[in-house]
Design a protein around this motif. Structure first.
Motif, PDB file in Angstrom:
ATOM      1  N   ALA A  73      89.724  28.940  61.490  1.00 10.02           N
ATOM      2  CA  ALA A  73      90.341  30.216  60.021  1.00 10.02           C
ATOM      3  C   ALA A  73      90.647  29.029  59.369  1.00 10.02           C
ATOM      4  CB  ALA A  73      91.234  31.211  60.631  1.00 10.02           C
ATOM      5  N   ALA A  74      91.670  27.917  59.535  1.00 12.96           N
ATOM      6  CA  ALA A  74      92.433  27.154  58.505  1.00 12.96           C
ATOM      7  C   ALA A  74      91.307  26.619  57.397  1.00 12.96           C
ATOM      8  CB  ALA A  74      93.360  26.482  58.859  1.00 12.96           C
ATOM      9  N   GLY A  75      90.552  26.180  57.801  1.00 12.72           N
ATOM     10  CA  GLY A  75      90.007  25.354  57.428  1.00 12.72           C
ATOM     11  C   GLY A  75      88.275  26.217  56.597  1.00 12.72           C
ATOM     12  N   PHE A  76      88.239  28.095  56.438  1.00 14.13           N
ATOM     13  CA  PHE A  76      87.409  28.375  55.809  1.00 14.13           C
ATOM     14  C   PHE A  76      87.984  28.438  54.370  1.00 14.13           C
ATOM     15  CE2 PHE A  76      86.711  32.971  53.835  1.00 14.13           C
ATOM     16  CZ  PHE A  76      85.355  32.983  54.135  1.00 14.13           C
ATOM     17  N   ARG A  77      88.439  28.786  53.951  1.00 17.48           N
ATOM     18  CA  ARG A  77      89.270  29.105  52.988  1.00 17.48           C
ATOM     19  C   ARG A  77      88.748  27.879  51.927  1.00 17.48           C
ATOM     20  NH1 ARG A  77      95.347  31.960  51.604  1.00 17.48           N
ATOM     21  NH2 ARG A  77      95.983  30.208  52.989  1.00 17.48           N
ATOM     22  N   PRO A  78      88.863  26.498  51.990  1.00 15.01           N
ATOM     23  CA  PRO A  78      89.248  25.638  51.377  1.00 15.01           C
ATOM     24  C   PRO A  78      86.880  25.424  50.744  1.00 15.01           C
ATOM     25  CG  PRO A  78      90.352  24.760  52.800  1.00 15.01           C
ATOM     26  CD  PRO A  78      90.117  25.964  53.671  1.00 15.01           C
ATOM     27  N   ILE A  79      86.542  25.800  51.845  1.00 15.39           N
ATOM     28  CA  ILE A  79      85.222  25.859  51.256  1.00 15.39           C
ATOM     29  C   ILE A  79      84.656  26.901  50.993  1.00 15.39           C
ATOM     30  CG2 ILE A  79      82.961  26.321  52.998  1.00 15.39           C
ATOM     31  CD1 ILE A  79      83.621  25.004  55.159  1.00 15.39           C
ATOM     32  N   ALA A  80      85.559  28.142  51.016  1.00 16.48           N
ATOM     33  CA  ALA A  80      85.213  29.499  50.344  1.00 16.48           C
ATOM     34  C   ALA A  80      85.548  29.422  48.848  1.00 16.48           C
ATOM     35  CB  ALA A  80      85.700  30.639  50.944  1.00 16.48           C
TER      36      ALA A  80
END
Length: 635
Positions: free
Chosen positions: A534-541
């Motif tokens: 979940a923590a890695g989703f926002r940087p990609i988005a």
């Protein structure tokens, strides 16, 4: 054969002399039936495939002022400049023409719908023409109605021409039908020109039919090797292939396709086609008298072209898409139509494979019967081509439409042999029942009837899982569902790869990725985002400029996320663990989606403890390791 007389009227003469007129009327009848049967799809702009949606977007962009040679789609991954697609604008022309023709009378929206309904039926006329010419030349001048009936039973082929199937497959099948007609043409120069030009048009549209084009060229070379008098066919074929590819490249190759890529008619394949066409023309000009010398020269030329290709373009020796091993593993290997036929369920594979088997048998029988006649070489060419198309099914099931189309001449030949034999028998039961059963068998029409009585493969994926995915795909792609997303202002939505093209077609929103190999980076980012933490989703988005997260539960693509990452971000969402920084967006009742606004300012909560059971599916302010418990049904 006299089919009937009445007051001097002879049906056999009418079917022979005016076959083009009657064939055109048959095509019109098929068009009218299709438009009536699919009027609901036309009304709702039900483009059933991602490629069809992308094709309409490509046409819209061009009509909206985008450059002729610019095939970049700026609505997918707009933050990174969009991505270019490997197609050409050849197939755009009839769609755009129909839109411009209908627009003044019914408006833009309706014009698009009807253009998408009518355009796929245009190449069907060419396919029917090619099939009719082939059987007239090889079976009998009045055998074309039988071929048309057999073609109408080729469900896999016919669906490529159905309304709303606006992508390039129908046009390439039409080119393939004309290629077969050219191979069967006794007029050598005309036959060579037909094969050369139809191959060139097909290659300018896309490389999907490259193996068939190469096989057609090899057959023409073999005919010349066998019969020196067939030199004119090969000479004209070489010229038209080289000229057609060169002219098409100049007129239609996009800016991106001017690079040394392997997935379209770029300078790589243009070089190959120029070398092949020029070499065949040179061989025809030399035209040695000895058959073995002709064979040796042809083999030498073939080896030189293959060696030159390997030396000059080593990057094209693998898959033409040029994808990374990770992208192939994560995405391309999961594309169902790219799998061989034996990896599909029996009830899906049998109806596709039945007619190709019959077609090969029929072509072989016809070749044997013509062994002392003028049609021998033509039938031998058709037999080789039909067998090659059938073997292509062992590579990818997407070869099914072409395999069925190429089987029509062989099937028609069997009908022409067996049904008259039944009609000549003494017993009425044999004449009537036998004729009907024989026709159903050798035309391949029996496959649909026999399927329910044949055993199923229990080892294949369950029907329940497939049906659930199909229902989710249909629900999320439906126009009424997409209309629910218009309540929010135009934004960039982070969503599934397979949903991207439909999203940008039906709404003003932008997406991140579509299922196209040149969009490989974005495809991997989507899989990494849904399969990671979940923590890695926002940087990609954030990197892709996404403002919202949109998911379609039970979409077939989501099974890949969950299978590869059972504790990944998408699996968390599916279990109901939604992080605080995803703000729910209320959608109308019955919406098949889940939509959240992404809050980049809020810090990440801790990752959930997977050893603890998921909370009950009741809305509350309860938190579990930073995730509220609004559960999503995705199982």
């Amino acid at each position: 054969m006299k089919l009937g007389t009445s007051g001097g009227f002879r049906l056999d003469q009418e079917l022979d002399r005016n076959w083009l007129t009657w064939g055109l009327l048959c095509w019109v009848a098929v068009v009218l039936w299709f438009l009536w049967d699919r009027q609901g799809n036309i009304y709702w702009l039900a483009l059933g495939d991602t490629d069809d949606n992308m094709r309409l977007m490509q046409v819209r962009a061009w009509l909206g002022g985008q450059g002729w040679y610019d095939l970049t789609n700026y609505r997918l991954d707009p933050a990174l400049g969009g991505f270019n697609i490997h197609w050409s604008r050849i197939v755009d022309l009839p769609i755009a023409g129909l839109i411009l023709l209908l627009q003044p009378f019914i408006g833009t929206a309706a014009a698009e719908k009807w253009a998408c309904g009518i355009a796929p039926l245009l190449p069907l006329s060419i396919a029917m023409l090619g099939v009719g010419l082939t059987v007239r030349r090889l079976v009998a001048p009045i055998s074309w109605p039988i071929a048309f009936i057999v073609l109408m039973g080729c469900t896999s082929t016919l669906m490529m021409f159905a309304p709303m199937r606006i992508d390039h497959h129908g046009w390439q099948l039409a080119c393939l039908a004309m290629t077969v007609a050219g191979l069967a043409d006794p007029a050598r120069a005309r036959g060579g020109a037909t094969v050369g030009l139809s191959s060139a048009v097909s290659l300018n549209i896309g490389l999907e039919m490259l193996p068939y084009c190469l096989m057609a060229g090899a057959i023409i070379a073999l005919r010349w090797i066998w019969d020196r008098e067939d030199v004119r066919r090969m000479q004209v074929y070489g010229l038209t292939l080289a000229a057609g590819c060169s002219g098409g490249f100049a007129a239609f190759a996009s800016y991106a396709n001017m690079a040394m890529r392997c997935d379209a008619l770029t300078p790589v394949w243009l070089t190959v086609m120029l070398a092949a066409g020029g070499s065949l023309f040179a061989l025809a000009w030399i035209n040695p008298a000895n058959r073995w010398v002709r064979l040796g020269l042809a083999a030498l030329v073939g080896a030189a072209i293959a060696g030159g290709f390997a030396g000059l373009f080593p990057q094209c020796l693998g898959r033409p898409e040029g994808v990374s091993p990770e992208l192939q593993r994560v995405w391309l290997d999961n594309v169902r139509e790219a799998r061989p036929i034996y990896r599909h369920a029996f009830d899906a594979a049998f109806p596709i494979a039945a007619l190709p088997v019959i077609g090969v048998i029929g072509a072989a029988v016809a070749t044997w019967r013509a062994r002392h006649g003028d049609a021998l070489v033509g039938w031998a060419a058709i037999t080789l081509f039909t067998a090659f198309a059938g073997l292509m099914l062992l590579w990818q099931i997407r070869a099914g439409p072409a395999a069925q189309l190429l089987s029509v001449p062989g099937s028609t030949a069997l009908v022409w042999i067996i049904v008259p034999w039944c009609l000549r028998q003494r017993w009425m039961a044999v004449r009537i029942i036998g004729s009907v059963l024989a026709f159903l068998l050798v035309s391949g029409l029996f496959a649909g009837f026999a399927l329910k009585y044949l055993p199923r493969d229990a080892a294949k994926p369950s029907k329940a899982g497939v049906n659930r995915s199909n229902q989710a795909s249909a629900a999320c792609a439906r126009a009424t569902s997409m209309n629910m997303l218009r309540a929010i202002p135009p934004s960039v939505l982070f969503t599934h790869v397979d949903l991207g093209p439909r999203l940008i077609t039906m709404t003003a929103h932008s997406g991140i990725a579509g299922p196209y190999h040149r969009n490989g980076r974005a495809i991997l980012d989507v899989h990494h985002a849904f399969g990671g933490t979940a923590a890695g989703f926002r940087p990609i988005a954030r990197a892709h400029g996404a403002q919202y997260l949109l998911i379609c539960p039970n979409l077939a693509e989501t099974t890949v996320y969950r299978a590869r990452a059972p504790q990944g971000f998408y699996a968390q969402l599916a279990r109901g663990y939604v992080p605080d920084w995803l703000i729910p967006v209320q959608l109308p009742k019955g919406a098949p989606y889940r939509l959240w606004r992404i809050d980049y300012a809020m810090p990440n909560g801790p990752e959930p403890d997977w050893k603890r059971p998921a909370p009950s599916a009741t809305p509350s302010a309860d938190r579990h390791s930073g995730f509220p418990n609004g559960l999503i049904a995705d199982s």
